[in-house]
Design an enzyme around this catalytic site. Structure first.
Site, PDB file in Angstrom:
ATOM      1  N   ARG A 185      31.800   9.566  48.608  1.00  0.00           N
ATOM      2  CA  ARG A 185      31.223  10.244  49.771  1.00  0.00           C
ATOM      3  C   ARG A 185      30.775   9.275  50.863  1.00  0.00           C
ATOM      4  NH1 ARG A 185      27.613  14.100  46.006  1.00  0.00           N
ATOM      5  NH2 ARG A 185      27.467  12.088  44.970  1.00  0.00           N
ATOM      6  N   ILE A 186      30.205   8.129  50.478  1.00  0.00           N
ATOM      7  CA  ILE A 186      29.799   7.151  51.490  1.00  0.00           C
ATOM      8  C   ILE A 186      31.026   6.454  52.054  1.00  0.00           C
ATOM      9  CG2 ILE A 186      28.528   5.021  51.904  1.00  0.00           C
ATOM     10  CD1 ILE A 186      26.480   5.944  49.852  1.00  0.00           C
ATOM     11  N   ARG A 210      26.107  -1.738  45.365  1.00  0.00           N
ATOM     12  CA  ARG A 210      25.324  -2.176  44.212  1.00  0.00           C
ATOM     13  C   ARG A 210      25.448  -3.686  44.059  1.00  0.00           C
ATOM     14  NH1 ARG A 210      22.642   1.420  44.468  1.00  0.00           N
ATOM     15  NH2 ARG A 210      22.276   3.193  43.082  1.00  0.00           N
ATOM     16  N   ASP A 253      22.972  -5.940  51.515  1.00  0.00           N
ATOM     17  CA  ASP A 253      21.742  -5.157  51.362  1.00  0.00           C
ATOM     18  C   ASP A 253      21.304  -5.110  49.906  1.00  0.00           C
ATOM     19  OD1 ASP A 253      19.667  -3.418  52.401  1.00  0.00           O
ATOM     20  OD2 ASP A 253      20.706  -1.760  51.401  1.00  0.00           O
ATOM     21  N   GLU A 298      16.918  -8.304  42.148  1.00  0.00           N
ATOM     22  CA  GLU A 298      16.139  -7.907  43.332  1.00  0.00           C
ATOM     23  C   GLU A 298      14.647  -7.946  43.017  1.00  0.00           C
ATOM     24  OE1 GLU A 298      17.621  -4.154  44.749  1.00  0.00           O
ATOM     25  OE2 GLU A 298      19.519  -5.027  45.404  1.00  0.00           O
ATOM     26  N   HIS A 335      17.473  -4.239  50.430  1.00  0.00           N
ATOM     27  CA  HIS A 335      17.868  -2.928  49.876  1.00  0.00           C
ATOM     28  C   HIS A 335      17.296  -1.785  50.738  1.00  0.00           C
ATOM     29  CE1 HIS A 335      19.307  -1.081  45.852  1.00  0.00           C
ATOM     30  NE2 HIS A 335      19.541  -0.262  46.848  1.00  0.00           N
ATOM     31  N   GLY A 357      19.239   0.441  52.460  1.00  0.00           N
ATOM     32  CA  GLY A 357      20.253   1.469  52.747  1.00  0.00           C
ATOM     33  C   GLY A 357      19.704   2.869  52.838  1.00  0.00           C
ATOM     34  N   ALA A 358      18.695   3.178  52.038  1.00  0.00           N
ATOM     35  CA  ALA A 358      18.122   4.530  52.048  1.00  0.00           C
ATOM     36  C   ALA A 358      16.789   4.590  52.781  1.00  0.00           C
ATOM     37  CB  ALA A 358      17.921   5.017  50.615  1.00  0.00           C
TER      38      ALA A 358
END
Length: 528
Positions: free
Chosen positions: A149-150, A230, A254, A259, A277, A279-280
């Protein structure tokens, strides 16, 4: 009233949704975090983000736990295998941050291509370096690794920049690729053609270090590498070496394998744009993630299949698709339970024959039949999540066979159970797409609703049997709600299925078995 424990910070929109449902919502404070394993036993649902590690030990401590909600796409911090074994549903918010991750991909791509962070730092420090030369995206080839989907959204926006798009995804239906008008390539071919690549795959055993030194070497010199998917998919040591040699012209990252990364050499490289990170991390995505997770948890607690479940052994499709699936689940589960009660022996194997049923519904209906059969004789919790695991642990084999349309029914579900040298066979269908009916019973053709207290008798096909049944039951004060009769051509046997208003005790069933015309009699209880 369900109790829901929020272990990590959640946007207020989701908290309000949970509270409005009538559930008791408890937010875990920092002081209580060490006591999470002791507290979890009193809750029906647990909601986490990435901070809380949902281990098998924690799940086993959740004696009431039915659902784990992961507020986000990934479930790396949840022991899904342990949850499945325990019958705990794991749900997430798979669509909440699609747009944010898509846009962040382009933010990094443009920042790397035009050297934006380097120019920004130079200007802020008093410089005015107009020799920082970047590259245009127009006319370049973008290779998208992972075309879900992305990835598909990234492709749509890349066309807006007049880029050529190629993609690699071994799990994408070729017909879907043709509809999206994207050329699908083997990974090595994609790497050879791409001026820039962007990664959107999950981290699995197959994708760990997918882009290693050997594959990165296939890129045209100066190509750009973007990873908003990821950490761990790109071999970070190999990428650093490729940047140092100039083989890779720049990278936008990202995500990292660790992490936050303990080794910052890659993040600090002058041709790398690194973000923590993010992205969201948009206001809109945080609100959507919170509300979508809350909706999934509440739906799962209510027993709905219109959910984004990670560990169901079949896809629900969500929404209207889930609504159409649920009658097949009910039919399969009812047939499985009824057949197991009729078998009256240890279950060794189950075969489900499916005629004319949509492919997407065949496997779920079979799992439902297995669940129903296991539930009929097991005290421990069996649900759609763990039914196959429970069966495998007991050596019970599930076989699913699909057929074309049945000659007499548009759709038919056949369930055959075997054990101790005996078999029990039922066939059922849906009336008006929702109402379950049994239409085959061990070779007999009849039709009845599989619900309530059912008395099943096989008898000699001679006059007076129905009268004797009615008399005996009437003397016991048992009313017959309805009766269904069938016989097979060329045989002197018949079948009677009676629905009773009152239960027939063992004494009554024994008297029925004692009638000279009755060959067998059994009573089964099914939910209304």
């Amino acid at each position: 009233m369900p109790r829901i424990l929020i272990a990590d910070t959640l946007d207020p929109a989701g908290l309000q949704l949970l509270a409005a449902s009538g559930a008791e919502v408890v937010e875990l404070g920092e002081a209580d975090r060490p006591r999470l394993a002791q507290m979890i036993g009193g809750f029906d649902a647990l909601v986490v983000r990435s901070a809380t590690k949902v281990t098998g030990e924690l799940l086993r401590a959740g004696k009431r736990l039915k659902v784990v909600g992961r507020a986000g796409i990934g479930v790396d911090n949840v022991d899904v295998a342990a949850a499945t074994e325990l019958g705990i549903l794991v749900v997430n918010a798979p669509t909440a941050n699609l747009m944010s991750a898509t846009e962040h991909t382009f933010a990094l791509l443009l920042a790397v291509a035009r050297r934006v962070p380097e120019a920004d730092a130079s200007t802020k420090s008093g410089g005015w370096n107009r020799k920082l030369t970047g590259v245009e995206l127009q006319g370049k080839t973008l290779g998208i690794i992972g075309f879900g989907r992305i990835g598909q959204r990234v492709a749509a926006r890349a066309r807006g920049f007049e880029m050529k798009v190629v993609a690699y995804d071994p799990y994408l239906d070729p017909a879907a690729a043709r509809r999206l008008e994207v050329e699908m390539l083997p990974l090595e071919d994609l790497l050879r053609r791409a001026d820039a690549i962007t990664v959107h795959t999950p981290l699995t055993e197959q994708t760990q270090d997918l882009l290693d030194a050997e594959r990165l070497a296939l890129l045209p010199r100066g190509a750009l590498v973007i990873n908003c998917g990821r950490g761990g998919v790109v071999d970070e040591a190999a990428l650093l070496a490729a940047l140092e040699s100039g083989a890779v012209g720049g990278a936008g990252l990202d995500v990292f394998a660790e992490e936050p990364p303990a080794d910052r050499r890659l993040a600090r490289h002058p041709r790398v744009v690194a973000t923590p990170h993010l992205g969201a991390q948009t206001r809109e995505a945080q609100e959507r993630t919170s509300t979508e997770t809350a909706e999934m948890v509440l739906a799962a607690l209510a027993g709905s299949f219109a959910i984004a479940a990670v560990n169901l052994p079949f896809r629900t499709g969500g929404g209207a698709g889930a609504g159409r699936l649920e009658p097949y689940l009910l039919l399969g589960e009812t047939l499985g339970r009824m057949a197991c009660l009729l078998l009256g022996a240890p279950l060794e194997g189950l075969q489900v024959d499916v005629w004319g049923v949509e492919e997407a519904f065949s496997r779920p209906a079979a799992v439902a039949a297995l669940k129903g059969a296991l539930t009929a004789f097991m005290d421990e919790g069996v649900n759609y999540v763990n039914a196959e695991h429970v069966a495998a642990a007991r050596g019970i084999e599930l076989t699913v066979i699909s057929h074309a349309a049945h000659p007499e029914h548009a759709q038919l579900l056949g369930v055959t159970l075997a054990g101790a040298g005996r078999t029990a066979e039922l066939g059922g269908t849906l009336v008006a797409g929702r109402d379950p009916r049994v239409v085959r019973f061990g070779g007999y053709r009849l039709e009845f609703r599989p619900q309530g207290r059912l008395l099943v008798l096989e008898n000699r096909d001679v006059p007076g049997v129905v009268g004797k049944l009615g008399t005996l039951l009437g003397e016991a004060g048992i009313n017959i709600a309805d009766i269904h009769l069938a016989r097979r051509d060329g045989e002197e046997k018949a079948l009677a299925v009676l629905r009773l208003d009152q239960p027939a005790g063992e004494a009554v069933v024994s008297r029925l078995r004692g009638l000279p015309e009755v060959l067998s009699a059994s009573q089964i209880e099914l939910a209304w």
